[in-house]
Each structure stands twice: as C-alpha cells, then as structure tokens.
Design a protein around this motif. Structure first.
Motif, short mmCIF file in Angstrom:
data_model
loop_
_atom_site.label_atom_id
_atom_site.label_comp_id
_atom_site.label_asym_id
_atom_site.label_seq_id
_atom_site.Cartn_x
_atom_site.Cartn_y
_atom_site.Cartn_z
N PHE A 1 21.37 18.93 -15.54
CA PHE A 1 20.08 19.53 -15.76
C PHE A 1 19.65 18.03 -17.67
O PHE A 1 20.28 18.58 -18.66
CB PHE A 1 20.71 20.69 -16.71
N LEU A 2 18.26 17.93 -17.51
CA LEU A 2 17.70 16.64 -18.50
C LEU A 2 18.12 17.48 -19.58
O LEU A 2 18.44 17.25 -20.28
CB LEU A 2 16.73 16.36 -17.90
N GLY A 3 17.40 18.12 -19.59
CA GLY A 3 17.42 19.32 -21.47
C GLY A 3 19.03 19.43 -22.02
O GLY A 3 18.65 19.29 -22.93
N GLY A 4 19.77 20.32 -21.06
CA GLY A 4 21.16 20.13 -21.16
C GLY A 4 21.33 18.21 -21.76
O GLY A 4 22.13 18.25 -22.71
N MET A 5 21.09 17.77 -20.98
CA MET A 5 21.64 15.92 -21.36
C MET A 5 21.33 16.21 -22.37
O MET A 5 21.88 15.11 -23.43
CB MET A 5 21.03 14.86 -20.04
N HIS A 6 19.57 16.11 -23.03
CA HIS A 6 18.96 15.65 -24.69
C HIS A 6 19.63 16.56 -24.72
O HIS A 6 19.59 15.58 -26.77
CB HIS A 6 17.96 15.96 -23.98
N LYS A 7 20.47 17.72 -24.94
CA LYS A 7 20.69 18.58 -26.71
C LYS A 7 22.41 17.62 -26.80
O LYS A 7 22.89 17.73 -27.46
CB LYS A 7 20.92 19.61 -26.08
N LEU A 8 22.68 17.60 -25.34
CA LEU A 8 24.32 16.96 -25.75
C LEU A 8 23.95 15.63 -26.94
O LEU A 8 25.20 14.60 -27.10
CB LEU A 8 24.94 16.82 -24.56
N LYS B 1 28.86 -0.49 -0.32
CA LYS B 1 29.05 0.13 -2.11
C LYS B 1 28.45 1.50 -2.37
O LYS B 1 27.62 2.09 -1.05
CB LYS B 1 28.41 -0.29 -3.31
N THR B 2 28.86 2.69 -2.96
CA THR B 2 28.40 3.82 -3.24
C THR B 2 27.68 4.04 -4.59
O THR B 2 28.11 3.22 -5.59
CB THR B 2 29.42 4.92 -3.11
N VAL B 3 25.85 4.51 -4.49
CA VAL B 3 25.00 4.62 -5.85
C VAL B 3 25.26 6.41 -5.96
O VAL B 3 24.70 6.72 -4.87
CB VAL B 3 23.77 3.89 -4.82
N GLU B 4 25.49 6.22 -7.37
CA GLU B 4 25.52 7.54 -6.99
C GLU B 4 23.76 8.03 -8.31
O GLU B 4 24.50 7.09 -9.38
CB GLU B 4 26.60 8.16 -8.18
N TYR B 5 23.29 9.10 -7.70
CA TYR B 5 22.10 9.02 -8.92
C TYR B 5 22.15 10.14 -9.79
O TYR B 5 22.50 11.34 -8.82
CB TYR B 5 21.19 8.97 -8.06
N ILE B 6 22.47 9.96 -10.97
CA ILE B 6 22.23 10.95 -11.97
C ILE B 6 20.40 11.63 -12.13
O ILE B 6 20.10 10.54 -12.58
CB ILE B 6 22.66 11.17 -13.31
N PHE B 7 20.57 12.72 -11.49
CA PHE B 7 19.01 13.24 -11.12
C PHE B 7 18.92 14.60 -11.04
O PHE B 7 19.01 15.44 -11.72
CB PHE B 7 19.28 13.12 -9.63
N ASP B 8 17.22 14.91 -12.13
CA ASP B 8 16.53 15.47 -12.51
C ASP B 8 14.94 16.07 -11.93
O ASP B 8 14.77 15.03 -11.97
CB ASP B 8 16.74 16.07 -13.92
#
Length: 203
Positions: free
Chosen positions: A40-47, A3-10
C-alpha cells in the motif's frame, strides 16, 4: 539457474504502470521469474516520510516540469500511447491492492495486474468504488464477487499491511521497486541496470 525478480507494486503509482510492461519483457529475455508483492503506497509513504514527487518537489524550481518531460519521453520510447494521467492523483488504492493480495496464486495475481492497469491508467476508473472495480474484474473473466469478498477478510488486510512494512524494512520507499535476492533497484530508470544484473552483470 534463473533469478527471481520481486516487484514491489501498487496500482496507484503511475511509474508502476510504466515499469510493468518493459519489466515483463526483461524477465522473458533473461529467462527470469517474476513475483509481484502488493503493498500500500500510502502506508509506505507514512512509514518512510516519502511523498508523491509532484508534491515533494513542488517548491524546487524546474524539477517537476523536467520530471514530466522524462515521463513523456519514457512513454514515447515504449509506445505507451494509451496512458492517461489521472486527475485525482494521488488516490487511495487500498481496495485494488487487497484484490491483488486476494489472488489465488501468482499467476492470477499477475493476470489481475494486466487487467487492472489499463483500467486505472488508461480509462481512469473510480478505484475506490467496489461496483466499478467488480465490473472490470468480471469483464476480464475473474470471479469478481469472490475477489471483492476476500478484500474484507482480516487475513488479506493484514497481509497487505505486512507486505508494506516488510518492504520498508528491506529499504523500499516508493514504486517501482525491484528486488533480486537482497539487491534492490528503485525507479523505471533502473530497468537497464536490472536487466544487466539478470544477465550476469554487477548490481
């Protein structure tokens, strides 16, 4: 089939540092593949309307101190004695994240994470200063000039924005987030669940 683990990362997320090293061990133990998706965690928080826990939970009596206790327990359990909480948290990570997007392939991207995480979370470098970041990249053997130049490419900037928006569309709201196919886990506390799933268990 692995399996492939995708890490969403900042790199700006302290829990992203904590999750990285156990995650690599899990991937090795289970014979899985690891893919890093820089956002971009800052953008993720805004969204999403999310915010750093110490800000979001500041008015909840006892919650921030308990979170700090659990954080320290995790560090101790995994022997992460070089970690140093940054005094400038939260900070702008957009330059670092564009460096990760600018990597030539997945192997180089993960090598960049390995090089930059200690710089950010052990030595607390100035993450917004291109000269400082460049020195760290060069010290680790990368072509710092090329990578930093690519951070100014419109395509790299747009890819980071696209990665962030797509992660949010899939349900992500913070770091660390892990995907295996359409299954999502959030938080370093879910690593055991992730490993169980990779070994054939239920999500």
């Amino acid at each position: 089939m692995s399996k492939t683990v995708e890490y969403i990362f900042d790199l700006a997320a302290p829990n992203g540092y904590l999750a990285w090293y156990p995650l690599k061990d899990i991937v090795a133990r289970t014979g899985s593949e690891l893919v890093v998706t820089p956002v971009f965690l800052g953008g993720m928080h805004k969204l999403t309307g999310n915010a750093p826990p110490m800000m979001r939970d500041a008015d909840v009596k006892g919650k921030v101190p308990y979170a700090a206790l659990e954080f320290r327990r995790f560090l101790d359990r995994h022997g992460m004695d070089r970690f140093s909480m940054r005094p400038d948290l939260p900070f702008n990570s957009i330059l670092l994240q564009r460096v990760l997007v600018a990597a030539q392939d997945e192997t180089q991207r993960q090598a960049l994470v390995d090089a930059l995480l200690p710089a950010v979370w052990e030595r607390n470098i100035d993450c917004g200063d291109a000269e400082t970041v460049g020195r760290e990249l060069a010290k680790a053997g990368f072509d710092a000039e090329s990578l930093l130049a690519r951070t100014q490419d419109d395509a790299v900037k747009q890819q980071l924005a696209n990665n962030t928006a797509r992660a949010v569309e899939r349900g992500a709201f913070g770091i660390p987030t892990f995907f295996v196919g359409d299954e999502m886990w959030f938080g370093k506390e879910r690593l055991e669940q992730l490993e169980s799933y990779l070994g054939g268990g239920k999500p």
